[in-house]
Write an enzyme that holds these catalytic residues in place. Structure first.
Site, PDB file in Angstrom:
ATOM      1  N   ASP A  91      -9.383   4.395  10.909  1.00 50.19           N
ATOM      2  CA  ASP A  91      -8.375   4.852  11.024  1.00 50.19           C
ATOM      3  C   ASP A  91      -7.981   5.595  12.081  1.00 50.19           C
ATOM      4  O   ASP A  91      -8.685   7.141  11.485  1.00 50.19           O
ATOM      5  CB  ASP A  91      -7.853   5.627   9.603  1.00 50.19           C
ATOM      6  CG  ASP A  91      -8.080   4.134   7.947  1.00 50.19           C
ATOM      7  OD1 ASP A  91      -8.892   3.699   8.040  1.00 50.19           O
ATOM      8  OD2 ASP A  91      -7.233   4.385   7.032  1.00 50.19           O
ATOM      9  N   LYS A 155      -0.044   2.757   8.959  1.00 53.42           N
ATOM     10  CA  LYS A 155      -0.459   3.339   7.847  1.00 53.42           C
ATOM     11  C   LYS A 155      -0.215   4.601   7.900  1.00 53.42           C
ATOM     12  O   LYS A 155       0.367   5.325   8.379  1.00 53.42           O
ATOM     13  CB  LYS A 155      -1.823   4.174   7.530  1.00 53.42           C
ATOM     14  CG  LYS A 155      -2.510   5.427   6.310  1.00 53.42           C
ATOM     15  CD  LYS A 155      -3.835   4.999   6.816  1.00 53.42           C
ATOM     16  CE  LYS A 155      -4.740   6.403   5.912  1.00 53.42           C
ATOM     17  NZ  LYS A 155      -6.124   6.420   6.249  1.00 53.42           N
ATOM     18  N   LYS A 184      -0.516  -0.386   5.289  1.00 52.12           N
ATOM     19  CA  LYS A 184      -1.282   1.142   4.123  1.00 52.12           C
ATOM     20  C   LYS A 184      -0.656   2.151   3.722  1.00 52.12           C
ATOM     21  O   LYS A 184      -0.115   2.856   4.684  1.00 52.12           O
ATOM     22  CB  LYS A 184      -3.332   1.058   4.576  1.00 52.12           C
ATOM     23  CG  LYS A 184      -3.979   1.827   3.964  1.00 52.12           C
ATOM     24  CD  LYS A 184      -5.495   2.266   4.775  1.00 52.12           C
ATOM     25  CE  LYS A 184      -6.155   3.922   3.845  1.00 52.12           C
ATOM     26  NZ  LYS A 184      -7.080   4.102   4.582  1.00 52.12           N
TER      27      LYS A 184
END
Length: 225
Positions: A91, A155, A184
């Site tokens: 990430d 995300k 996400k």
């Protein structure tokens, strides 16, 4: 979703004060509950991977975290080191300042390099937008780049910004990133109601430090039906 609810979760432990004992506890929780991954800062990846070895739970490395303002080369190096230390997912935080400047060429170059690295090692790539600092136009611009570059996920937030994930942002990201890029939701998701709202809006992964409580709440809700 009923049988695989716990697989939505990246069980997070990202505070700077984290100890090895705390990491071990979180890894044990993730294994017990069958979460998708444990998300940690890169300095804890090797130990996290050791704790999770053979469990099927992945180690998720947070790169350029939480500010995203390191150079592209630094992020690539950090991500590659994390992968070599056992990370199965990455990430990374975009350079928000470059987004605010409208320098989407920089953002696309950064995303291409990070996604290419993850593909090389066959690990999952996730791009953190930090939506609390962005206009809808800027979010859409990032989504359009993601639609072209195709990371595995985009995300909403780091959880360290001025505000956290919103249902509206999840819907916007899902709409403009296309079907090949998953969303996400992360930051501020502390109960089952909020979690399910994110999933209903299109989120296919949830970043959360309160995962065990939400999983228990979901299990108890099922029993009471």
């Amino acid at each position: 979703m009923t049988d695989n609810f716990n697989k939505f979760f990246d069980h997070t432990l990202l505070k700077s004060s984290t100890t090895e004992a705390q990491l071990k506890k979180v890894c044990e929780e993730a294994v017990k509950y069958g979460f998708c991954s444990v998300a940690v800062n890169t300095g804890m990846v090797k130990k996290c991977a050791e704790f999770l070895k053979g469990s099927g739970v992945l180690t998720d490395a947070a790169v350029g975290f939480p500010l995203g303002i390191t150079t592209i080369e630094t992020k690539v190096f950090e991500a590659e080191e994390a992968i070599k230390n056992g990370a199965g997912e990455i990430d990374y935080v975009v350079n928000v300042g470059k987004v605010k400047e409208g320098n989407f060429d920089y953002i696309k170059n950064e995303m291409e390099k990070m996604v290419a690295l993850c593909r090389k090692y066959q690990v999952t790539s996730k791009v953190i937008f930090e939506n609390c600092y962005l206009t809808d136009e800027e979010k859409i611009g990032l989504c359009k780049i993601a639609k072209e570059v195709r990371p595995d996920f985009i995300k909403t937030s780091t959880g360290f910004g001025s505000s956290s994930a919103t249902v509206e942002d999840v819907k916007l990201m899902k709409k403009y990133a296309g079907d090949d890029v998953k969303v996400k939701a992360a930051g501020g998701i502390r109960d089952l109601e909020t979690c399910l709202a994110m999933i209903d809006a299109g989120a296919e992964r949830i970043g959360c430090s309160n995962s065990t409580a939400i999983a228990d709440e979901y299990k108890n809700a099922k029993r009471s039906r």
